[in-house]
Structures are given as C-alpha cells and as structure tokens.
Motif scaffolding. Structure first.
Motif, short mmCIF file in Angstrom:
data_model
loop_
_atom_site.label_atom_id
_atom_site.label_comp_id
_atom_site.label_asym_id
_atom_site.label_seq_id
_atom_site.Cartn_x
_atom_site.Cartn_y
_atom_site.Cartn_z
N ASN A 88 0.79 -1.23 0.00
CA ASN A 88 0.00 0.00 0.00
C ASN A 88 0.82 1.29 0.00
OD1 ASN A 88 -2.51 1.31 -0.01
ND2 ASN A 88 -2.36 1.64 2.20
N ASN A 89 1.95 1.30 0.67
CA ASN A 89 2.73 2.53 0.79
C ASN A 89 3.88 2.66 -0.20
OD1 ASN A 89 1.28 3.70 2.94
ND2 ASN A 89 2.27 2.31 4.37
N GLU A 90 3.97 1.72 -1.17
CA GLU A 90 5.11 1.70 -2.07
C GLU A 90 4.72 1.95 -3.53
OE1 GLU A 90 7.85 -1.38 0.53
OE2 GLU A 90 7.03 -2.07 -1.38
N ALA A 91 5.64 2.61 -4.23
CA ALA A 91 5.49 2.83 -5.67
C ALA A 91 6.70 2.23 -6.37
CB ALA A 91 5.39 4.32 -5.99
N ASP A 92 6.45 1.58 -7.48
CA ASP A 92 7.50 0.98 -8.28
C ASP A 92 7.97 1.98 -9.33
OD1 ASP A 92 9.02 -1.50 -8.97
OD2 ASP A 92 8.05 -1.16 -10.91
N ILE A 93 9.27 2.10 -9.48
CA ILE A 93 9.84 2.97 -10.50
C ILE A 93 10.58 2.10 -11.50
CG2 ILE A 93 11.52 4.80 -10.94
CD1 ILE A 93 10.78 5.97 -8.22
N GLY A 94 10.28 2.29 -12.77
CA GLY A 94 10.91 1.48 -13.80
C GLY A 94 10.86 2.17 -15.15
N LEU A 95 11.17 1.43 -16.18
CA LEU A 95 11.20 1.92 -17.55
C LEU A 95 11.94 3.26 -17.63
CD1 LEU A 95 10.22 0.69 -20.20
CD2 LEU A 95 8.25 2.18 -20.09
N PHE A 96 13.06 3.30 -16.94
CA PHE A 96 13.86 4.51 -16.78
C PHE A 96 14.92 4.52 -17.88
CE2 PHE A 96 16.93 6.68 -13.54
CZ PHE A 96 16.77 7.89 -14.19
N ALA A 97 14.84 5.51 -18.74
CA ALA A 97 15.77 5.57 -19.87
C ALA A 97 16.14 7.02 -20.16
CB ALA A 97 15.13 4.95 -21.10
N VAL A 98 17.41 7.24 -20.47
CA VAL A 98 17.90 8.55 -20.87
C VAL A 98 18.66 8.37 -22.19
CG1 VAL A 98 19.42 10.48 -20.27
CG2 VAL A 98 18.04 9.38 -18.50
N SER A 99 18.39 9.23 -23.13
CA SER A 99 19.05 9.16 -24.42
C SER A 99 20.57 9.19 -24.25
CB SER A 99 18.63 10.34 -25.29
OG SER A 99 19.41 10.42 -26.45
N VAL A 127 7.35 5.11 0.03
CA VAL A 127 8.57 4.40 -0.34
C VAL A 127 8.60 4.21 -1.86
CG1 VAL A 127 9.88 2.24 -0.08
CG2 VAL A 127 8.63 3.18 1.87
N ALA A 128 9.76 4.47 -2.45
CA ALA A 128 9.98 4.16 -3.87
C ALA A 128 10.78 2.87 -3.95
CB ALA A 128 10.74 5.29 -4.55
N VAL A 129 10.41 2.01 -4.91
CA VAL A 129 11.04 0.70 -5.06
C VAL A 129 11.60 0.57 -6.48
CG1 VAL A 129 10.68 -1.80 -4.97
CG2 VAL A 129 9.38 -0.30 -3.44
N LEU A 130 12.81 0.06 -6.57
CA LEU A 130 13.45 -0.22 -7.85
C LEU A 130 13.84 -1.68 -7.91
CD1 LEU A 130 16.00 2.74 -7.96
CD2 LEU A 130 14.11 2.42 -9.55
N HIS A 131 13.79 -2.25 -9.11
CA HIS A 131 14.28 -3.61 -9.36
C HIS A 131 15.37 -3.49 -10.41
CE1 HIS A 131 10.29 -4.24 -7.68
NE2 HIS A 131 10.76 -5.38 -7.25
N VAL A 172 16.47 -5.68 -5.13
CA VAL A 172 15.41 -4.74 -4.77
C VAL A 172 16.04 -3.61 -3.96
CG1 VAL A 172 13.21 -4.45 -3.56
CG2 VAL A 172 13.72 -6.61 -4.75
N LEU A 173 15.78 -2.37 -4.40
CA LEU A 173 16.26 -1.18 -3.72
C LEU A 173 15.05 -0.37 -3.28
CD1 LEU A 173 18.32 -1.74 -6.31
CD2 LEU A 173 19.46 0.19 -5.26
N LYS A 174 15.19 0.34 -2.16
CA LYS A 174 14.10 1.16 -1.67
C LYS A 174 14.63 2.51 -1.18
CE LYS A 174 11.01 -2.59 -0.43
NZ LYS A 174 10.10 -3.15 0.57
N LYS A 175 13.74 3.49 -1.25
CA LYS A 175 14.06 4.83 -0.75
C LYS A 175 12.84 5.40 -0.05
CE LYS A 175 15.46 9.44 -2.15
NZ LYS A 175 15.99 10.30 -3.22
N ASP A 176 13.02 5.88 1.17
CA ASP A 176 11.93 6.55 1.88
C ASP A 176 11.65 7.89 1.21
OD1 ASP A 176 11.54 4.54 3.78
OD2 ASP A 176 13.00 5.41 5.16
N LEU A 177 10.38 8.20 1.04
CA LEU A 177 9.99 9.44 0.36
C LEU A 177 9.49 10.50 1.32
CD1 LEU A 177 8.11 7.87 -2.68
CD2 LEU A 177 10.48 8.69 -2.57
N VAL A 178 9.41 10.20 2.59
CA VAL A 178 8.90 11.17 3.57
C VAL A 178 10.02 11.78 4.38
CG1 VAL A 178 6.57 10.35 3.79
CG2 VAL A 178 8.36 9.27 5.14
#
Length: 178
Positions: A88-99, A127-131, A172-178
């Motif tokens: 409930n408190n987490e968001a997944d971050i993905g499809l991250f691309a930079v030219s 919380v932000a979550v990365l894979h 799995v990596l996490k970062k607190d957002l608050v």
C-alpha cells in the motif's frame, strides 16, 4: 558539462515514435554508460506495450518524460511510476531511460527525483522501489548515491526466456519518500 534544461511532463501518445527507440537504445545498445545488451536479448519493450502504457495506463501508473522546455517533442528520457497493489505505501519505479546523447547532463537525476516526487505527492506513497538486475553493479551504485538502499531482497528476472546469463535476478532497492 552543465545540466541540460528539461521540462518534465506526462507522456503523450504523440511521444511514441520518439520514446520507443529511445528506450530500446538506452537498454539494449552499447552506446550508453549502463545497458543490458550483454545480459538481455530483444527489445526492452514492444511498441504495442508502450502504446498501451501511455494511452490506457493501469490505474495509478504514469510515464513521465523529460523534454526540451522550448520544444516538447524533443524527448531526452522517460521514467514510469506505478502503484504496487500488494504494498500500500510503495510505488515501483521502472522503464527509466535517458538518451545516450544527453547522459551525464543531469537528466537522469532530475527524472528520478520527479518520479519520487510524483510517487509521494500524486500517489501518496512513502517508499519508492526499484528492481535492478543484480549484476549491474555500476547502476546499483548510482541509485545508492541517489539515496536508495539495497534491501538484500532478490527476485527472479521476470522474462527468463530473454536472459543471456543463467539464473538472472533483480536486486530490490528502496528509498523513503517522507
């Protein structure tokens, strides 16, 4: 090199023709400082799947793009933020691309910050979550410098048929957002 001026906005259907090759080049080409071309075969995302994510995204999911402030059709990168229904408190971050043409000019840092802000402010997540593929040490280190922490958790690679190395896993990596 000074940071590149960017405008961060939600992706539009008109961005598809630029975003699709940008994403696949960023992930599967040797032109980038970090890539997966020796780890994963085929496209990072098919055009049809990207089109669906932009035109009819799942609930509480969006793709942000970094574009030129003066010409919004000039796109430098993208990042996806999605709610994790089982956490409930987490968001997944993905499809991250930079030219590759603008890497090392601050675009990635600002896109990642925009994604974290979006997860916190728009989705109400804490919380932000990365894979990240666990053997991509240079990328794991980059995320840690940005404030993410490796949790020690491992998850199986979701597309094993595309893996070029055996038993590929995500860290799995996490970062607190608050």
């Amino acid at each position: 090199m000074p940071p590149l001026e960017i405008h961060v906005r939600p992706a539009l259907p008109t961005d598809l023709s630029t975003l699709h090759p940008l994403i696949n080049t960023s992930y599967r080409s040797s032109q980038c400082w970090t890539n997966e071309h020796s780890l994963v075969k085929d496209e990072r995302i098919p055009l049809s799947a990207l089109s669906t994510l932009i035109t009819t995204p799942p609930p509480n999911s969006t793709i942000l793009v970094a574009s030129s402030p003066s010409d919004h059709s000039t796109i430098y990168g993208c990042i996806q933020i999605s709610e994790i229904p089982t956490h409930n408190n987490e968001a997944d971050i993905g499809l991250f691309a930079v030219s590759p043409s603008v890497q090392s000019q601050g675009v990635g840092k600002r896109l990642l910050q925009a994604a974290c802000d979006y997860a916190r402010d728009e989705l109400g997540k804490k919380v932000a979550v990365l894979h990240v593929i666990s053997v991509r040490r240079e990328l794991l280190d980059w995320y840690c410098r940005f404030g993410f922490t490796e949790t020690g958790e491992r998850e199986q690679f979701v597309w094993p048929e595309l893996a070029l190395i055996p038993d590929m896993q995500f860290s799995v990596l996490k970062k607190d957002l608050v």
